[in-house]
Design a protein around this motif. Structure first.
Motif, PDB file in Angstrom:
ATOM      1  N   ARG A 127       6.145 -11.861 -56.139  1.00 10.14           N
ATOM      2  CA  ARG A 127       5.720 -12.999 -55.332  1.00 10.14           C
ATOM      3  C   ARG A 127       5.927 -12.649 -53.870  1.00 10.14           C
ATOM      4  N   LYS A 128       4.974 -13.045 -53.037  1.00 11.77           N
ATOM      5  CA  LYS A 128       5.096 -12.859 -51.588  1.00 11.77           C
ATOM      6  C   LYS A 128       6.125 -13.862 -51.088  1.00 11.77           C
ATOM      7  N   VAL A 129       7.236 -13.358 -50.502  1.00 16.16           N
ATOM      8  CA  VAL A 129       8.314 -14.244 -50.072  1.00 16.16           C
ATOM      9  C   VAL A 129       8.622 -14.137 -48.583  1.00 16.16           C
ATOM     10  N   GLN A 130       8.078 -13.122 -47.928  1.00 13.82           N
ATOM     11  CA  GLN A 130       8.356 -12.961 -46.502  1.00 13.82           C
ATOM     12  C   GLN A 130       7.320 -12.032 -45.881  1.00 13.82           C
ATOM     13  N   ALA A 131       7.346 -11.943 -44.580  1.00 11.86           N
ATOM     14  CA  ALA A 131       6.507 -10.983 -43.862  1.00 11.86           C
ATOM     15  C   ALA A 131       7.113  -9.588 -44.012  1.00 11.86           C
ATOM     16  N   GLN A 132       6.319  -8.587 -43.753  1.00 11.71           N
ATOM     17  CA  GLN A 132       6.814  -7.212 -43.781  1.00 11.71           C
ATOM     18  C   GLN A 132       7.878  -7.020 -42.700  1.00 11.71           C
ATOM     19  N   HIS A 133       8.842  -6.163 -42.980  1.00  9.40           N
ATOM     20  CA  HIS A 133       9.859  -5.733 -42.009  1.00  9.40           C
ATOM     21  C   HIS A 133       9.811  -4.218 -41.975  1.00  9.40           C
ATOM     22  N   LEU A 134       8.882  -3.687 -41.201  1.00 13.81           N
ATOM     23  CA  LEU A 134       8.595  -2.251 -41.208  1.00 13.81           C
ATOM     24  C   LEU A 134       9.490  -1.484 -40.242  1.00 13.81           C
ATOM     25  N   ASP A 135       9.727  -0.216 -40.583  1.00 12.27           N
ATOM     26  CA  ASP A 135      10.426   0.691 -39.680  1.00 12.27           C
ATOM     27  C   ASP A 135       9.543   0.960 -38.468  1.00 12.27           C
ATOM     28  N   GLN A 136      10.129   1.489 -37.429  1.00  8.06           N
ATOM     29  CA  GLN A 136       9.416   1.723 -36.171  1.00  8.06           C
ATOM     30  C   GLN A 136       8.175   2.598 -36.358  1.00  8.06           C
ATOM     31  N   ASN A 137       8.242   3.589 -37.238  1.00  8.69           N
ATOM     32  CA  ASN A 137       7.114   4.512 -37.408  1.00  8.69           C
ATOM     33  C   ASN A 137       6.148   4.090 -38.521  1.00  8.69           C
ATOM     34  N   GLU A 138       6.321   2.892 -39.089  1.00 13.16           N
ATOM     35  CA  GLU A 138       5.469   2.442 -40.182  1.00 13.16           C
ATOM     36  C   GLU A 138       4.410   1.457 -39.691  1.00 13.16           C
ATOM     37  N   GLU A 139       3.207   1.652 -40.169  1.00 14.47           N
ATOM     38  CA  GLU A 139       2.098   0.721 -39.969  1.00 14.47           C
ATOM     39  C   GLU A 139       1.383   0.668 -41.313  1.00 14.47           C
ATOM     40  N   ILE A 140       1.626  -0.382 -42.071  1.00 10.90           N
ATOM     41  CA  ILE A 140       1.196  -0.452 -43.463  1.00 10.90           C
ATOM     42  C   ILE A 140       0.352  -1.699 -43.691  1.00 10.90           C
ATOM     43  N   GLU A 141      -0.830  -1.507 -44.264  1.00  9.48           N
ATOM     44  CA  GLU A 141      -1.673  -2.612 -44.722  1.00  9.48           C
ATOM     45  C   GLU A 141      -1.445  -2.798 -46.220  1.00  9.48           C
ATOM     46  N   ILE A 142      -1.384  -4.047 -46.666  1.00  7.56           N
ATOM     47  CA  ILE A 142      -1.165  -4.355 -48.083  1.00  7.56           C
ATOM     48  C   ILE A 142      -2.481  -4.802 -48.717  1.00  7.56           C
ATOM     49  N   TYR A 143      -2.750  -4.267 -49.900  1.00  2.61           N
ATOM     50  CA  TYR A 143      -3.934  -4.626 -50.688  1.00  2.61           C
ATOM     51  C   TYR A 143      -3.503  -4.934 -52.108  1.00  2.61           C
ATOM     52  N   LEU A 144      -4.210  -5.840 -52.750  1.00  2.00           N
ATOM     53  CA  LEU A 144      -3.981  -6.170 -54.148  1.00  2.00           C
ATOM     54  C   LEU A 144      -5.198  -5.740 -54.955  1.00  2.00           C
ATOM     55  N   PHE A 145      -4.955  -4.988 -56.026  1.00  2.00           N
ATOM     56  CA  PHE A 145      -6.024  -4.485 -56.884  1.00  2.00           C
ATOM     57  C   PHE A 145      -5.747  -4.872 -58.330  1.00  2.00           C
ATOM     58  N   THR A 146      -6.807  -5.042 -59.103  1.00  2.00           N
ATOM     59  CA  THR A 146      -6.645  -5.196 -60.544  1.00  2.00           C
ATOM     60  C   THR A 146      -6.304  -3.825 -61.130  1.00  2.00           C
ATOM     61  N   ILE A 147      -5.845  -3.829 -62.360  1.00  2.00           N
ATOM     62  CA  ILE A 147      -5.565  -2.553 -63.045  1.00  2.00           C
ATOM     63  C   ILE A 147      -6.842  -1.722 -63.127  1.00  2.00           C
ATOM     64  N   ASP A 148      -7.973  -2.350 -63.436  1.00  2.00           N
ATOM     65  CA  ASP A 148      -9.237  -1.615 -63.516  1.00  2.00           C
ATOM     66  C   ASP A 148      -9.622  -1.032 -62.159  1.00  2.00           C
ATOM     67  N   GLU A 149      -9.396  -1.777 -61.085  1.00  2.00           N
ATOM     68  CA  GLU A 149      -9.686  -1.245 -59.747  1.00  2.00           C
ATOM     69  C   GLU A 149      -8.760  -0.071 -59.413  1.00  2.00           C
ATOM     70  N   LEU A 150      -7.507  -0.162 -59.825  1.00  2.00           N
ATOM     71  CA  LEU A 150      -6.565   0.951 -59.626  1.00  2.00           C
ATOM     72  C   LEU A 150      -7.047   2.197 -60.365  1.00  2.00           C
ATOM     73  N   LYS A 151      -7.471   2.026 -61.592  1.00  2.00           N
ATOM     74  CA  LYS A 151      -7.984   3.161 -62.368  1.00  2.00           C
ATOM     75  C   LYS A 151      -9.202   3.775 -61.686  1.00  2.00           C
ATOM     76  N   GLN A 152     -10.041   2.934 -61.103  1.00  2.00           N
ATOM     77  CA  GLN A 152     -11.213   3.452 -60.385  1.00  2.00           C
ATOM     78  C   GLN A 152     -10.791   4.244 -59.150  1.00  2.00           C
ATOM     79  N   LEU A 153      -9.787   3.774 -58.440  1.00  2.00           N
ATOM     80  CA  LEU A 153      -9.257   4.535 -57.295  1.00  2.00           C
ATOM     81  C   LEU A 153      -8.778   5.919 -57.742  1.00  2.00           C
ATOM     82  N   LEU A 154      -8.137   5.972 -58.902  1.00  2.00           N
ATOM     83  CA  LEU A 154      -7.692   7.269 -59.432  1.00  2.00           C
ATOM     84  C   LEU A 154      -8.881   8.159 -59.775  1.00  2.00           C
ATOM     85  N   ARG A 155      -9.882   7.585 -60.449  1.00  2.00           N
ATOM     86  CA  ARG A 155     -11.066   8.369 -60.820  1.00  2.00           C
ATOM     87  C   ARG A 155     -11.782   8.919 -59.595  1.00  2.00           C
TER      88      ARG A 155
END
Length: 185
Positions: free
Chosen positions: A132-160
């Motif tokens: 569950r999303k409970v807070q905003a990101q708390h990134l380290d100084q050198n981190e710039e991270i985008e979050i994405y949500l994928f279905t299992i099938d979409e994840l498998k397609q990313l692997l393929r």
């Protein structure tokens, strides 16, 4: 089985830093042959997780990796800190910091090494579920991270499509998919 281990005859640190240490060793094989120089790269212990939300979506990160000059998808994870009491606490902290998600259940799936011929550390793999999303990101100084949500099938397609290039993360994803019954081999 034959003992294939080597005996370390000498070891000298060439460089020490927080994220990278290198030492030069002289070793002796079981047959008496001397191997020199042999370089060992020391890294911190790593943790990572295939992380699923309450509704079964996979939490993925997209970030730039300067060594390859590439921006790609990865799963969350990072280094075990000295303040982490154990590996599960480390992955809990990393997931919360990087993604803002908290998870109900963590299952240890094993460990892997990025390159056991030169690297001395392990990456420990978890399956985290009930996120569950409970807070905003708390990134380290050198981190710039985008979050994405994928279905299992979409994840498998990313692997393929070879869209996930971090080899240890691919390994962790396959372990997680196998544990979820989503991978048949």
């Amino acid at each position: 089985m034959q003992d294939l281990s080597w005996k370390t005859l000498s070891s000298e640190y060439l460089y020490k830093d927080t994220w990278f240490t290198i030492r030069k060793e002289t070793a002796q094989r079981q047959d008496g042959q001397i191997v020199t120089p042999y370089y060992v790269y020391e890294f911190p212990t790593w943790v990572t997780a295939l992380a699923l939300t309450e509704d079964g979506k996979v939490v993925m990160e997209r970030q730039y990796r300067h060594a390859l000059a590439e921006t790609n998808y990865e799963i969350p994870g990072g280094c075990v800190d000295d303040t982490d009491p154990d590996l599960e606490a480390a992955i809990r902290r990393e997931l919360l910091e990087e993604t803002g998600y908290s998870f109900e259940k963590y299952e240890y799936l094993g460990k892997t090494s990025s390159n056991p011929s030169t690297n001395n550390n392990w990456m420990h793999i978890y399956l985290a579920t009930g996120g569950r999303k409970v807070q905003a990101q708390h990134l380290d100084q050198n981190e710039e991270i985008e979050i994405y949500l994928f279905t299992i099938d979409e994840l498998k397609q990313l692997l393929r499509e070879n869209k996930i290039i971090q080899s240890m993360h691919v390994t962790a994803i396959f372990y997680g998919l196998a544990r979820l019954g989503e991978l048949k081999y």
